[in-house]
Design a protein around this motif. Structure first.
Motif, PDB file in Angstrom:
ATOM      1  N   ASN A   1      -0.959   3.228  -5.910  1.00 14.24           N
ATOM      2  CA  ASN A   1      -1.781   2.220  -5.763  1.00 14.24           C
ATOM      3  C   ASN A   1      -2.285   2.550  -4.859  1.00 14.24           C
ATOM      4  O   ASN A   1      -3.720   2.656  -4.958  1.00 14.24           O
ATOM      5  N   ASP A   2      -1.764   3.934  -3.794  1.00 10.71           N
ATOM      6  CA  ASP A   2      -2.885   4.406  -2.727  1.00 10.71           C
ATOM      7  C   ASP A   2      -2.063   6.119  -2.691  1.00 10.71           C
ATOM      8  O   ASP A   2      -1.355   5.258  -1.883  1.00 10.71           O
TER       9      ASP A   2
ATOM     10  N   PRO B   1       0.609  -0.850   0.193  1.00  5.70           N
ATOM     11  CA  PRO B   1      -0.084  -0.305  -0.193  1.00  5.70           C
ATOM     12  C   PRO B   1       0.748   1.386  -0.223  1.00  5.70           C
ATOM     13  O   PRO B   1       1.927   1.697   1.193  1.00  5.70           O
TER      14      PRO B   1
END
Length: 405
Positions: free
Chosen positions: A245-246, A168
């Motif tokens: 992705n985050d 993350p």
């Protein structure tokens, strides 16, 4: 003797311009190992039946089968084997399925093989991917590249096994070309936009930035449209696409890349900051006495990378390639690019990867910065020449097959 013989077998295939039958292989390995015909052909009773066989030839065949099991060589017909898939007369590309550790250190590993094969079985969390993939050029470079029409799918397929292992807040940085033009037209292709949208839509990534790598020492280009037709300007930058992705957990931290204050800012600090009151932009930007007077660790960099393409690490790579008699990579980016991105977007001991290793610049930057790293490169000659620069690092190991080249 056994390890040395393996090296000679691997080197015989690596240097061969054609496939080898077994008799040619025996002759070449014995020449490299300094064995006489008597030593090569000496027969010893083998097995319960005591059949007379050459022990040396049997060992050569065993090592041949080891290379087969690794996917390094393929049988072309009975008794005739060849190494890799030729890209040009001078370059060997790993066949599909090949995954061979070329060299390693305590912190990282460089693997000879295609990125999908190498990263497909990875089960470790990745903090950062930094890479410079082949550009969609109409006149391909020696190592080959996909066409513009297949480029988006090529990049997405290549990155899929990496993206699924991102932790993350991990980042992906891709150095791309801005100089892909429509056929016969001085208008740029929209492949960058299509690729960005595809990566975000297919994998749920977010665009953090498109950072220009400004290199004012680039050769004049595009020749047809700038130098001949005079309808374009000479190119001075390449884009670096930064995705995550985050975005809420992104691991970037600009404190890790602070720059020294300019002399002008140092003088301002010495005066205690601004001494005036002013407003700009209809009040959107205001100056008050004392503004910019507080001492800080450094200045936050602009989102533009001003870096030349020449670097000492690149020069060392070319020297090593020349000394080994190997062709050198013609499109490597400077060490300063991955160095900055790795410092900005990762922390010590994070895993940093590069699926298009080239001259293993990402591995070198990660090694120097105390990050773990994993790199794949499918051209044998590039990864072999790159290995030399890593000899100074703890735990260095070079695969005997590579050492024999």
């Amino acid at each position: 003797m056994q390890l040395d013989l393996f090296s000679h077998v691997a080197a015989a295939y690596a240097d061969a311009k054609v496939c080898l039958d077994n008799e040619t292989l025996y002759s070449e390995v014995s020449r490299r190992a300094g064995l006489s015909n008597d030593e090569l052909n000496a027969r010893t009773p083998i097995g319960e039946a005591g059949a007379l066989r050459s022990v040396v030839k049997r060992k050569i065949r065993w090592h041949q089968q080891e290379l087969k099991a690794m996917g390094v060589i393929t049988r072309h017909e009975r008794g005739i084997w060849g190494l890799t898939e030729k890209v040009t007369e001078d370059l060997d590309r790993a066949k599909s399925g090949v995954k061979l550790v070329a060299f390693s250190t305590d912190l990282g590993v460089a693997v000879w093989g295609a990125c999908r094969d190498v990263f497909g079985g990875l089960e470790q969390q990745i903090a950062l991917c930094v890479t410079s993939p082949p550009y969609p050029l109409r006149i391909p470079r020696a190592y080959g590249n996909p066409s513009e029409s297949e480029y988006t799918d090529f990049i997405c397929r290549s990155f899929e096994p990496i993206i699924k292992n991102l932790m993350p807040g991990a980042s992906v940085c891709i150095n791309l070309s801005n100089d892909i033009f429509l056929p016969g037209v001085p208008a740029r292709s929209l492949y960058l936009e299509r690729l960005t949208i595809a990566l975000c839509d297919r994998f749920g990534l977010y665009k953090m930035d498109m950072i220009p790598w400004v290199n004012l020492s680039k050769p004049p280009a595009p020749i047809a449209w700038a130098s001949k037709k005079r309808v374009q300007l000479n190119t001075g930058y390449e884009p670096v696409l930064w995705l995550t992705n985050d975005p809420h957990k992104v691991r970037s931290n600009n404190r890790r890349v602070l720059e020294e204050h300019s002399e002008r800012h140092k003088a301002l600090l010495a005066r205690g900051g601004e001494q005036r009151t002013a407003e700009y932009g209809d009040g959107a930007y205001k100056l008050r006495p004392g503004s910019f007077g507080g001492m800080t660790e450094g200045r936050i960099p602009k989102n533009v990378l001003m870096r030349g393409h020449v670097c000492r690490d690149g020069a060392q790579y070319k020297e090593d390639a020349e000394r080994l008699g190997l062709p050198s990579h013609g499109a490597a980016f400077p060490l300063a690019i991955p160095d900055f991105l790795i410092r900005f977007l990762s922390e010590p001991e994070d895993l940093v990867v590069d699926p298009f290793g080239g001259t293993i610049k990402v591995g070198m930057a990660a090694e120097r910065l105390g990050r773990r790293w994993m790199v794949s490169e499918w051209i044998l000659q590039y990864i072999r020449a790159s290995a030399e620069r890593f000899r100074i690092f703890p735990g260095y190991w070079l695969n005997p097959m590579m050492a024999a080249m």
